[in-house]
Design an enzyme around this catalytic site. Structure first.
Site, short mmCIF file in Angstrom:
data_model
loop_
_atom_site.label_atom_id
_atom_site.label_comp_id
_atom_site.label_asym_id
_atom_site.label_seq_id
_atom_site.Cartn_x
_atom_site.Cartn_y
_atom_site.Cartn_z
N CYS A 155 6.09 -17.00 12.08
CA CYS A 155 5.58 -17.34 10.73
C CYS A 155 6.35 -18.47 10.07
O CYS A 155 5.88 -19.06 9.10
CB CYS A 155 5.62 -16.11 9.83
SG CYS A 155 4.35 -14.92 10.24
N1 COA Z 1 -6.19 2.42 5.95
C1 COA Z 1 -5.82 3.53 5.27
N2 COA Z 1 -4.58 4.03 5.29
C2 COA Z 1 -3.66 3.40 6.05
C3 COA Z 1 -3.98 2.24 6.80
C4 COA Z 1 -5.30 1.77 6.74
N3 COA Z 1 -5.69 0.67 7.42
N4 COA Z 1 -2.87 1.84 7.45
C5 COA Z 1 -1.89 2.69 7.14
N5 COA Z 1 -2.37 3.65 6.30
C6 COA Z 1 -1.63 4.78 5.71
C7 COA Z 1 -0.51 5.23 6.61
O1 COA Z 1 -1.00 6.15 7.58
C8 COA Z 1 0.42 5.89 5.65
O2 COA Z 1 -0.03 7.17 5.35
P1 COA Z 1 1.01 8.38 5.07
O3 COA Z 1 1.75 7.97 3.83
O4 COA Z 1 0.10 9.55 4.88
O5 COA Z 1 1.88 8.46 6.28
C9 COA Z 1 0.28 5.04 4.37
O6 COA Z 1 -0.99 4.37 4.51
C10 COA Z 1 1.36 4.03 4.18
O7 COA Z 1 1.53 3.24 5.40
P2 COA Z 1 2.58 2.11 5.54
O8 COA Z 1 2.45 1.48 6.89
O9 COA Z 1 3.93 2.63 5.16
O10 COA Z 1 2.02 1.09 4.44
P3 COA Z 1 2.76 -0.01 3.61
O11 COA Z 1 2.65 0.33 2.18
O12 COA Z 1 4.10 -0.35 4.16
O13 COA Z 1 1.80 -1.28 3.87
C11 COA Z 1 1.78 -3.32 5.17
C12 COA Z 1 1.60 -1.79 5.17
C13 COA Z 1 1.67 -3.78 6.60
C14 COA Z 1 0.66 -3.90 4.33
C15 COA Z 1 3.14 -3.69 4.54
O14 COA Z 1 4.15 -2.88 5.08
C16 COA Z 1 3.51 -5.13 4.74
O15 COA Z 1 2.76 -6.06 4.46
N6 COA Z 1 4.75 -5.35 5.18
C17 COA Z 1 5.28 -6.68 5.40
C18 COA Z 1 4.67 -7.23 6.61
C19 COA Z 1 5.00 -8.65 6.85
O16 COA Z 1 5.28 -9.43 5.99
N7 COA Z 1 4.94 -8.99 8.08
C20 COA Z 1 5.18 -10.30 8.48
C21 COA Z 1 4.21 -10.55 9.53
S1 COA Z 1 4.51 -12.07 10.21
#
Ligand code: COA
Length: 372
Positions: A155
């Site tokens: 990225c």
């Molecule tokens: N739809 C519905 N629920 C979902 C889901 C989806 N597509 N994906 C995950 N969930 C649920 C999970 O199962 C979890 O449920 P639980 O609390 O019952 O266990 C809950 O949502 C939270 O999941 P989590 O993965 O902890 O979500 P988050 O709030 O961390 O958001 C991202 C996920 C990926 C959006 C976030 O972590 C993020 O953007 N992180 C930074 C990523 C980044 O910058 N990456 C760089 C890439 S180059």
């Protein structure tokens, strides 16, 4: 020799997928998978796939849609991948082709004849092939002389590419460097992974870095750049040329993008904000002198936190514009899209920051000032 940014270019794919369309195809795929694995699920040998949700995606990431080079494939529950036919060796590759589209716009905006460009850097998170370099294909397609190469800092490829180009100019190795970022992230995204299927989008951007002496009047001065990397397994893609040396792992999910999103969020936010604050100090700049932050476009909540740590208050849309709602995470191109689309209103003397962060971990910051 004084490197500046002469112009930028952007190419956006014509097809876009909304969250509703994405979730509909994901849920259809999950239902099919559950039906096919009904016996294993009933016997406790497999876990049923859970539906995705539009509300979750928007709240957790801020993403509302993404552009893709092939919509029919990624939304087909029987495929869940883009359909991109192989091309012959005589045809330009798709990544080079989209890079050329963005590059032409940057060259046109700068009024630069490709013959006067000395080098091409293709900085992106995925390469078309091992060799020849995509950058050399771009060079050939545009009729550029000189040297070209590919580089990958995930990225952060674009900001690392800008500093590399600027260093070539400073050292006198080139006066005009074209830096392109073709990103077909739909190819490395696991469209069947509920945790990340909504994250990415496709695009291409270009940045022309040149010596001030040949740059157009309305260029951007580069006040300073800073790069940082720190090893982390929290964003990983194990795809590589040695995969076939152990066929047991071929096609496994770790050969696509995998992340521990929550850990990434928690660890990268302080790393980025601390680096920006330190660099501001080194450049004798105050946060209030930054009119705008063009941040990496991965997560709206992450950007909100970073900008408030840097500016000392919640940033307005004007101070920290968002493009990930429309484009999703386009890897290296994200901060460049934000800069390209939200910089025309700058007056001479106004300053801003282009900042990327991602796998590695890697962070890159480019402080700019509008000339004129
Ligand atoms: N739809 C519905 N629920 C979902 C889901 C989806 N597509 N994906 C995950 N969930 C649920 C999970 O199962 C979890 O449920 P639980 O609390 O019952 O266990 C809950 O949502 C939270 O999941 P989590 O993965 O902890 O979500 P988050 O709030 O961390 O958001 C991202 C996920 C990926 C959006 C976030 O972590 C993020 O953007 N992180 C930074 C990523 C980044 O910058 N990456 C760089 C890439 S180059």
């Amino acid at each position: 020799m004084k490197p500046v940014i002469s112009a930028t270019g952007l190419w956006t794919p014509p097809e876009s997928v909304t969250n509703a369309e994405l979730v509909e195809s994901f849920n259809a795929w999950a239902d099919r998978w559950n039906a096919e694995h009904e016996a294993d699920i009933a016997a406790g040998l497999a876990e049923a796939k859970t539906h995705s949700s539009v509300e979750f995606i928007e709240k957790a990431s801020g993403i509302k849609s993404r552009y893709v080079v092939n919509k029919s494939g990624v939304t087909d529950p029987a495929l869940m991948r883009p359909v991109i036919p192989e091309r012959s060796n005589e045809e330009i590759s798709i990544l080079a082709e989209i890079a050329v589209k963005a590059a032409r716009q940057a060259l046109e905006r700068a009024g630069r004849d490709p013959k006067d460009v000395d080098a091409v850097i293709c900085a992106a998170s995925n390469m078309q092939r091992a060799y020849p370099a995509m950058a050399i294909e771009v060079q050939e397609a545009l009729g550029i002389e000189g040297f070209s190469f590919d580089m990958n800092v995930a990225c952060s490829s674009a900001t690392f590419g800008i500093q590399t180009a600027a260093d070539f100019v400073r050292a006198g190795h080139a006066k005009s460097v074209l830096m392109v970022n073709p990103e077909i992230t739909s190819g490395h995204l696991n469209w069947t992974d509920r945790d990340s299927h909504f994250i990415f989008g496709d695009v291409a951007t270009a940045v022309l870095v040149e010596d001030e002496s040949i740059a157009p009047k309305d260029h951007w001065k580069i006040l300073g750049t800073q790069l940082k990397t720190k090893f982390s397994n929290n964003i990983r893609n194990n795809f590589g040329f040695l995969n076939r040396a152990d066929p047991s792992g071929e096609g496994a999910p770790d050969k696509l993008f995998v992340q521990e999103g929550r850990k990434v969020f928690k660890e990268v936010v302080p790393m980025v904000s601390e680096m920006i604050i330190t660099e501001l100090d080194r450049l004798s700049l105050k946060p209030e002198q930054l009119r705008r932050l063009w941040l990496h476009q991965a997560n709206a909540n992450m950007n909100r936190l970073i900008s408030s740590k840097v500016l000392g208050h919640e940033a307005s849309d004007d101070e920290s514009p968002t493009v990930l709602d429309e484009y999703a995470n386009t890897s290296s191109a994200g901060s460049i899209i934000a800069f390209h689309k939200h910089s025309a209103d700058f007056k001479p003397g106004e300053k801003g920051l282009i900042c990327s962060f991602g796998a590695g971990y890697s962070v890159g910051a480019v402080f700019v000032e509008k000339a004129g």
